[in-house]
Scaffold this motif. Structure first.
Motif, PDB file in Angstrom:
ATOM      1  N   VAL A 128      93.498 -13.743  43.010  1.00 61.20           N
ATOM      2  CA  VAL A 128      94.656 -13.653  43.432  1.00 61.20           C
ATOM      3  C   VAL A 128      95.517 -12.970  42.155  1.00 61.20           C
ATOM      4  O   VAL A 128      96.789 -12.312  42.368  1.00 61.20           O
ATOM      5  N   SER A 129      95.342 -13.054  40.676  1.00 62.87           N
ATOM      6  CA  SER A 129      96.293 -12.480  40.036  1.00 62.87           C
ATOM      7  C   SER A 129      95.819 -11.558  40.242  1.00 62.87           C
ATOM      8  O   SER A 129      97.179 -10.184  39.697  1.00 62.87           O
ATOM      9  N   GLY A 130      94.708 -10.222  40.462  1.00 62.05           N
ATOM     10  CA  GLY A 130      94.825  -8.823  40.695  1.00 62.05           C
ATOM     11  C   GLY A 130      95.327  -8.674  41.520  1.00 62.05           C
ATOM     12  O   GLY A 130      95.910  -7.783  42.432  1.00 62.05           O
ATOM     13  N   GLN A 131      95.879  -9.597  42.940  1.00 59.94           N
ATOM     14  CA  GLN A 131      96.319  -9.256  43.814  1.00 59.94           C
ATOM     15  C   GLN A 131      98.274  -8.685  43.566  1.00 59.94           C
ATOM     16  O   GLN A 131      98.910  -7.950  44.206  1.00 59.94           O
ATOM     17  N   ALA A 132      97.900  -9.691  42.520  1.00 62.14           N
ATOM     18  CA  ALA A 132      99.879 -10.034  41.980  1.00 62.14           C
ATOM     19  C   ALA A 132      99.849  -9.026  41.376  1.00 62.14           C
ATOM     20  O   ALA A 132     101.191  -7.432  41.049  1.00 62.14           O
ATOM     21  N   GLY A 138     102.151  -3.488  40.652  1.00 63.45           N
ATOM     22  CA  GLY A 138     102.094  -1.733  40.964  1.00 63.45           C
ATOM     23  C   GLY A 138     102.911  -1.153  41.515  1.00 63.45           C
ATOM     24  O   GLY A 138     103.195  -0.352  41.425  1.00 63.45           O
ATOM     25  N   LYS A 139     102.413  -1.880  42.971  1.00 65.14           N
ATOM     26  CA  LYS A 139     102.914  -1.031  44.273  1.00 65.14           C
ATOM     27  C   LYS A 139     104.518  -1.086  44.166  1.00 65.14           C
ATOM     28  O   LYS A 139     105.003   0.494  44.785  1.00 65.14           O
ATOM     29  N   ALA A 140     105.308  -1.999  43.375  1.00 65.39           N
ATOM     30  CA  ALA A 140     106.331  -2.425  43.751  1.00 65.39           C
ATOM     31  C   ALA A 140     106.654  -1.626  43.014  1.00 65.39           C
ATOM     32  O   ALA A 140     108.441  -1.129  43.078  1.00 65.39           O
ATOM     33  N   THR A 141     106.592  -1.582  42.115  1.00 63.73           N
ATOM     34  CA  THR A 141     107.052  -0.416  40.694  1.00 63.73           C
ATOM     35  C   THR A 141     106.823   0.792  40.743  1.00 63.73           C
ATOM     36  O   THR A 141     107.032   1.395  40.161  1.00 63.73           O
ATOM     37  N   GLY A 142     105.496   1.058  41.347  1.00 63.99           N
ATOM     38  CA  GLY A 142     105.210   2.485  41.254  1.00 63.99           C
ATOM     39  C   GLY A 142     104.920   3.041  40.215  1.00 63.99           C
ATOM     40  O   GLY A 142     104.151   3.770  40.231  1.00 63.99           O
ATOM     41  N   ASP A 143     104.251   2.299  39.821  1.00 64.23           N
ATOM     42  CA  ASP A 143     103.191   1.724  38.315  1.00 64.23           C
ATOM     43  C   ASP A 143     101.237   1.781  38.614  1.00 64.23           C
ATOM     44  O   ASP A 143     100.407   1.162  39.357  1.00 64.23           O
ATOM     45  N   GLY A 189      94.879  -3.615  39.302  1.00 66.49           N
ATOM     46  CA  GLY A 189      94.575  -4.620  39.798  1.00 66.49           C
ATOM     47  C   GLY A 189      93.835  -5.324  40.640  1.00 66.49           C
ATOM     48  O   GLY A 189      93.161  -6.047  41.497  1.00 66.49           O
ATOM     49  N   GLN A 190      93.422  -3.652  41.354  1.00 68.60           N
ATOM     50  CA  GLN A 190      92.835  -3.152  42.237  1.00 68.60           C
ATOM     51  C   GLN A 190      91.167  -3.685  41.494  1.00 68.60           C
ATOM     52  O   GLN A 190      90.382  -4.432  42.522  1.00 68.60           O
ATOM     53  N   ALA A 191      90.846  -3.519  40.552  1.00 67.53           N
ATOM     54  CA  ALA A 191      89.917  -3.578  39.533  1.00 67.53           C
ATOM     55  C   ALA A 191      89.592  -5.028  39.345  1.00 67.53           C
ATOM     56  O   ALA A 191      88.293  -5.144  39.296  1.00 67.53           O
ATOM     57  N   GLN A 192      90.254  -5.864  39.625  1.00 63.42           N
ATOM     58  CA  GLN A 192      90.067  -6.880  38.513  1.00 63.42           C
ATOM     59  C   GLN A 192      89.718  -7.924  40.219  1.00 63.42           C
ATOM     60  O   GLN A 192      89.058  -8.635  39.959  1.00 63.42           O
ATOM     61  N   GLN A 193      90.398  -7.750  41.153  1.00 61.93           N
ATOM     62  CA  GLN A 193      90.078  -8.039  42.587  1.00 61.93           C
ATOM     63  C   GLN A 193      88.205  -7.666  42.661  1.00 61.93           C
ATOM     64  O   GLN A 193      87.440  -9.111  43.307  1.00 61.93           O
ATOM     65  N   GLY A 194      88.295  -6.601  43.062  1.00 62.39           N
ATOM     66  CA  GLY A 194      85.859  -5.491  43.317  1.00 62.39           C
ATOM     67  C   GLY A 194      85.617  -6.495  42.082  1.00 62.39           C
ATOM     68  O   GLY A 194      84.717  -7.121  42.057  1.00 62.39           O
ATOM     69  N   LYS A 195      86.345  -7.459  40.341  1.00 60.63           N
ATOM     70  CA  LYS A 195      85.525  -7.574  39.720  1.00 60.63           C
ATOM     71  C   LYS A 195      84.759  -9.149  40.392  1.00 60.63           C
ATOM     72  O   LYS A 195      83.870 -10.000  39.555  1.00 60.63           O
ATOM     73  N   ALA A 196      86.329  -9.685  40.996  1.00 65.54           N
ATOM     74  CA  ALA A 196      85.617 -11.505  41.122  1.00 65.54           C
ATOM     75  C   ALA A 196      84.808 -11.680  42.244  1.00 65.54           C
ATOM     76  O   ALA A 196      83.652 -12.332  42.596  1.00 65.54           O
ATOM     77  N   GLU A 197      85.047 -10.337  43.172  1.00 63.12           N
ATOM     78  CA  GLU A 197      83.877 -10.700  44.295  1.00 63.12           C
ATOM     79  C   GLU A 197      82.916 -10.158  43.972  1.00 63.12           C
ATOM     80  O   GLU A 197      81.870 -10.568  44.551  1.00 63.12           O
TER      81      GLU A 197
END
Length: 70
Positions: free
Chosen positions: A14-18, A23-28, A35-43
């Motif tokens: 969830v934290s990675g998704q947020a 990042g998408k919303a701010t263009g960062d 965030g994507q890496a954090q989600q992948g690590k959790a998976e």
């Protein structure tokens, strides 16, 4: 997998998704990628723990549960 491990992995997802969404919303792109890496690590943690549980279950099936025999 213990409840604590499941909770921690879910929290990381969830934290990675947020973080990815922010990042998408701010263009960062860096934050989005983090965030994507954090989600992948959790998976990956989930899959590793599932594999451990499968091996443990197979071993208990073959050799019996030592804790239950005592």
């Amino acid at each position: 997998m213990s409840t604590d491990e499941k909770f921690e992995n879910a929290k990381d997802k969830v934290s990675g998704q947020a973080k990815e969404g922010f990042g998408k919303a701010t263009g960062d792109k860096e934050t989005e990628t983090e965030g994507q890496a954090q989600q992948g690590k959790a998976e990956a943690k989930d899959k590793l723990q599932d594999a451990r549980d499968s091996v443990k279950g197979a071993a208990e099936g073959m050799f019996g549960d030592k804790d239950k025999r005592a």
